[in-house]
Design an enzyme around this catalytic site. Structure first.
Site, PDB file in Angstrom:
ATOM      1  N   SER A  10      63.701 -45.529 -79.028  1.00 43.70           N
ATOM      2  CA  SER A  10      62.681 -45.946 -79.992  1.00 43.70           C
ATOM      3  C   SER A  10      61.289 -45.685 -79.434  1.00 43.70           C
ATOM      4  O   SER A  10      60.906 -46.228 -78.388  1.00 43.70           O
ATOM      5  CB  SER A  10      62.823 -47.434 -80.317  1.00 43.70           C
ATOM      6  OG  SER A  10      61.727 -47.836 -81.114  1.00 43.70           O
ATOM      7  N   HIS A  33      64.086 -42.545 -82.672  1.00 42.44           N
ATOM      8  CA  HIS A  33      63.876 -43.637 -83.626  1.00 42.44           C
ATOM      9  C   HIS A  33      62.371 -43.890 -83.780  1.00 42.44           C
ATOM     10  O   HIS A  33      61.648 -44.040 -82.787  1.00 42.44           O
ATOM     11  CB  HIS A  33      64.599 -44.872 -83.087  1.00 42.44           C
ATOM     12  CG  HIS A  33      64.680 -46.020 -84.015  1.00 42.44           C
ATOM     13  ND1 HIS A  33      65.598 -46.088 -85.041  1.00 42.44           N
ATOM     14  CD2 HIS A  33      63.985 -47.172 -84.065  1.00 42.44           C
ATOM     15  CE1 HIS A  33      65.464 -47.246 -85.680  1.00 42.44           C
ATOM     16  NE2 HIS A  33      64.475 -47.914 -85.114  1.00 42.44           N
ATOM     17  N   ASP A  35      59.692 -46.330 -85.646  1.00 39.71           N
ATOM     18  CA  ASP A  35      59.564 -47.625 -86.337  1.00 39.71           C
ATOM     19  C   ASP A  35      58.266 -47.720 -87.120  1.00 39.71           C
ATOM     20  O   ASP A  35      57.190 -47.863 -86.539  1.00 39.71           O
ATOM     21  CB  ASP A  35      59.586 -48.752 -85.303  1.00 39.71           C
ATOM     22  CG  ASP A  35      60.966 -48.992 -84.735  1.00 39.71           C
ATOM     23  OD1 ASP A  35      61.900 -49.209 -85.524  1.00 39.71           O
ATOM     24  OD2 ASP A  35      61.110 -48.961 -83.493  1.00 39.71           O
ATOM     25  N   MET A  37      55.939 -49.889 -89.393  1.00 43.10           N
ATOM     26  CA  MET A  37      55.695 -51.298 -89.760  1.00 43.10           C
ATOM     27  C   MET A  37      54.377 -51.398 -90.493  1.00 43.10           C
ATOM     28  O   MET A  37      53.397 -50.751 -90.114  1.00 43.10           O
ATOM     29  CB  MET A  37      55.645 -52.167 -88.504  1.00 43.10           C
ATOM     30  CG  MET A  37      56.870 -52.048 -87.615  1.00 43.10           C
ATOM     31  SD  MET A  37      56.801 -53.246 -86.279  1.00 43.10           S
ATOM     32  CE  MET A  37      58.159 -52.671 -85.255  1.00 43.10           C
ATOM     33  N   HIS A  66      62.713 -45.730 -89.389  1.00 44.21           N
ATOM     34  CA  HIS A  66      63.110 -47.094 -89.742  1.00 44.21           C
ATOM     35  C   HIS A  66      61.909 -47.755 -90.400  1.00 44.21           C
ATOM     36  O   HIS A  66      60.948 -48.121 -89.726  1.00 44.21           O
ATOM     37  CB  HIS A  66      63.529 -47.822 -88.448  1.00 44.21           C
ATOM     38  CG  HIS A  66      63.865 -49.267 -88.622  1.00 44.21           C
ATOM     39  ND1 HIS A  66      63.981 -50.133 -87.558  1.00 44.21           N
ATOM     40  CD2 HIS A  66      64.138 -50.001 -89.724  1.00 44.21           C
ATOM     41  CE1 HIS A  66      64.301 -51.334 -87.992  1.00 44.21           C
ATOM     42  NE2 HIS A  66      64.386 -51.295 -89.309  1.00 44.21           N
ATOM     43  N   MET A  68      60.040 -50.554 -91.887  1.00 42.74           N
ATOM     44  CA  MET A  68      59.932 -52.018 -92.022  1.00 42.74           C
ATOM     45  C   MET A  68      58.689 -52.292 -92.861  1.00 42.74           C
ATOM     46  O   MET A  68      57.652 -52.727 -92.358  1.00 42.74           O
ATOM     47  CB  MET A  68      59.845 -52.654 -90.631  1.00 42.74           C
ATOM     48  CG  MET A  68      61.179 -52.609 -89.893  1.00 42.74           C
ATOM     49  SD  MET A  68      61.028 -52.832 -88.111  1.00 42.74           S
ATOM     50  CE  MET A  68      60.723 -51.134 -87.645  1.00 42.74           C
ATOM     51  N   MET A 137      70.370 -54.934 -87.657  1.00 43.87           N
ATOM     52  CA  MET A 137      69.322 -55.402 -86.737  1.00 43.87           C
ATOM     53  C   MET A 137      69.887 -56.489 -85.834  1.00 43.87           C
ATOM     54  O   MET A 137      70.443 -57.475 -86.333  1.00 43.87           O
ATOM     55  CB  MET A 137      68.124 -55.964 -87.514  1.00 43.87           C
ATOM     56  CG  MET A 137      67.275 -54.947 -88.270  1.00 43.87           C
ATOM     57  SD  MET A 137      66.496 -53.704 -87.234  1.00 43.87           S
ATOM     58  CE  MET A 137      65.526 -54.702 -86.103  1.00 43.87           C
ATOM     59  N   GLY A 144      59.382 -54.729 -80.055  1.00 48.82           N
ATOM     60  CA  GLY A 144      60.339 -54.292 -79.045  1.00 48.82           C
ATOM     61  C   GLY A 144      60.480 -55.360 -77.970  1.00 48.82           C
ATOM     62  O   GLY A 144      59.729 -56.339 -77.938  1.00 48.82           O
ATOM     63  N   ASP A 175      70.137 -51.975 -83.666  1.00 48.05           N
ATOM     64  CA  ASP A 175      68.739 -51.865 -83.249  1.00 48.05           C
ATOM     65  C   ASP A 175      68.229 -53.215 -82.791  1.00 48.05           C
ATOM     66  O   ASP A 175      68.160 -54.161 -83.573  1.00 48.05           O
ATOM     67  CB  ASP A 175      67.902 -51.357 -84.443  1.00 48.05           C
ATOM     68  CG  ASP A 175      66.445 -51.120 -84.101  1.00 48.05           C
ATOM     69  OD1 ASP A 175      66.073 -51.203 -82.917  1.00 48.05           O
ATOM     70  OD2 ASP A 175      65.676 -50.839 -85.050  1.00 48.05           O
ATOM     71  N   GLY A 176      67.860 -53.286 -81.497  1.00 45.37           N
ATOM     72  CA  GLY A 176      67.222 -54.480 -80.951  1.00 45.37           C
ATOM     73  C   GLY A 176      67.951 -55.039 -79.748  1.00 45.37           C
ATOM     74  O   GLY A 176      69.115 -55.431 -79.855  1.00 45.37           O
TER      75      GLY A 176
HETATM   76  C1  DX5 Z   1      62.100 -53.686 -83.709  1.00 41.96           C
HETATM   77  C2  DX5 Z   1      62.361 -52.211 -83.835  1.00 41.96           C
HETATM   78  C3  DX5 Z   1      63.178 -51.637 -82.762  1.00 41.96           C
HETATM   79  C4  DX5 Z   1      62.577 -51.732 -81.365  1.00 41.96           C
HETATM   80  C5  DX5 Z   1      63.705 -51.965 -80.418  1.00 41.96           C
HETATM   81  O1  DX5 Z   1      61.682 -54.187 -84.911  1.00 41.96           O
HETATM   82  O2  DX5 Z   1      63.020 -51.937 -85.062  1.00 41.96           O
HETATM   83  O3  DX5 Z   1      63.531 -50.290 -83.028  1.00 41.96           O
HETATM   84  O4  DX5 Z   1      61.884 -50.581 -80.972  1.00 41.96           O
HETATM   85  O5  DX5 Z   1      63.185 -52.219 -79.162  1.00 41.96           O
HETATM   86  P1  DX5 Z   1      64.097 -52.768 -77.971  1.00 41.96           P
HETATM   87  O6  DX5 Z   1      65.169 -51.748 -77.745  1.00 41.96           O
HETATM   88  O7  DX5 Z   1      63.137 -52.896 -76.846  1.00 41.96           O
HETATM   89  O8  DX5 Z   1      64.671 -54.090 -78.423  1.00 41.96           O
HETATM   90 ZN    ZN Z   2      63.806 -49.901 -85.332  1.00 42.15          ZN
END
Ligand code: DX5
Ligand code: ZN
Length: 223
Positions: A10, A33, A35, A37, A66, A68, A137, A144, A175-176
């Site tokens: 990610s 990946h 993200d 947001m 992804h 969000m 999730m 992260g 993911d997470g």
């Molecule tokens: C969180 C993101 C994830 C994030 C995961 O909302 O969707 O993709 O980057 O990070 P890690 O692997 O550090 O939990």
């Molecule tokens: Zn993500």
């Protein structure tokens, strides 16, 4: 046929001042990946379509977007048109997920449906027939570096059963909080695609971190 684990680092945990180089550091990954947001669906703000298109142009690995964000139907096809391999929207943000999946596919990408840790899979079993990816999730979306929530693995097991029984055709993605300590349980539960942010970009050598995660998941899948 044994499943092969796939790894999606990610970019959220990368150095934002050097996104192109950071994408090139994970050339051994399966997907990158990305993200997105919007500061509304989640309490954080990252990057959007122009940044995605710039990364896409230099990335050696296909992009896994992804989203969000609120109103994902309005924005998701743009990411597909820009060349993303997979575009995932949140079930909680969609009024008509099937229509969104149709538009993403028509724009040339795989369509993914994401569910937050507290969202049951049950209500989406039919809807998932129109999707290519299910993103479970394993932290609350937004940041992260959070701790893995093992309770979500029941949803992974259910999805795996439905896929193995031929009722659904899906890449099961998690993911997470995925790292060397948590990836095995996720692999055993039935995950195909493992997103890892801090575990890859927080390592001195992201390539080695990807290889180590892949090995651990593969061993757990072999049982
Ligand atoms: C969180 C993101 C994830 C994030 C995961 O909302 O969707 O993709 O980057 O990070 P890690 O692997 O550090 O939990
Ligand atoms: Zn993500």
């Amino acid at each position: 046929m044994p499943r092969e684990p796939m790894i999606a680092p990610s970019l959220l945990s990368a150095d934002f001042a050097r996104l192109g180089e950071e994408a090139r550091r994970v050339a051994d990954a399966d997907w990158l990946h990305f993200d997105v947001m919007d500061g509304h669906f989640v309490p954080n703000l990252t990057f959007g379509l122009p940044v995605m298109a710039a990364v896409q142009a230099v990335s050696p690995v296909p992009l896994d977007c992804h989203l969000m964000i609120e109103e994902p139907g309005r924005w998701a096809p743009g990411y597909a048109e820009a060349g993303a391999r997979n575009v995932t929207v949140h079930a909680e943000a969609c009024t008509d997920p099937r229509a969104v999946a149709r538009d993403i596919r028509a724009a040339g990408a795989l369509a993914g449906l994401a569910i937050k840790p507290g969202t049951p899979l049950e209500g989406y079993r039919d809807v998932l027939r129109d999707f290519d990816t299910l993103l479970v999730m394993s932290v609350e979306p937004g940041f992260g570096g959070q701790s893995f929530i093992p309770d979500v693995l029941d949803k992974v097991r259910t999805a795996r059963r439905l896929v193995d029984a031929g009722e659904l055709t899906l890449i099961v993605e998690i993911d997470g909080g995925i790292n060397a300590d948590t990836i095995e349980q996720a692999a055993e539960a039935g995950v195909d695609m493992f997103v890892a942010g801090s575990a890859v970009y927080g390592a001195d050598d992201p390539g080695k971190a990807i290889a180590a995660l892949r090995d651990r998941a593969a061993a757990a899948m072999r049982g």
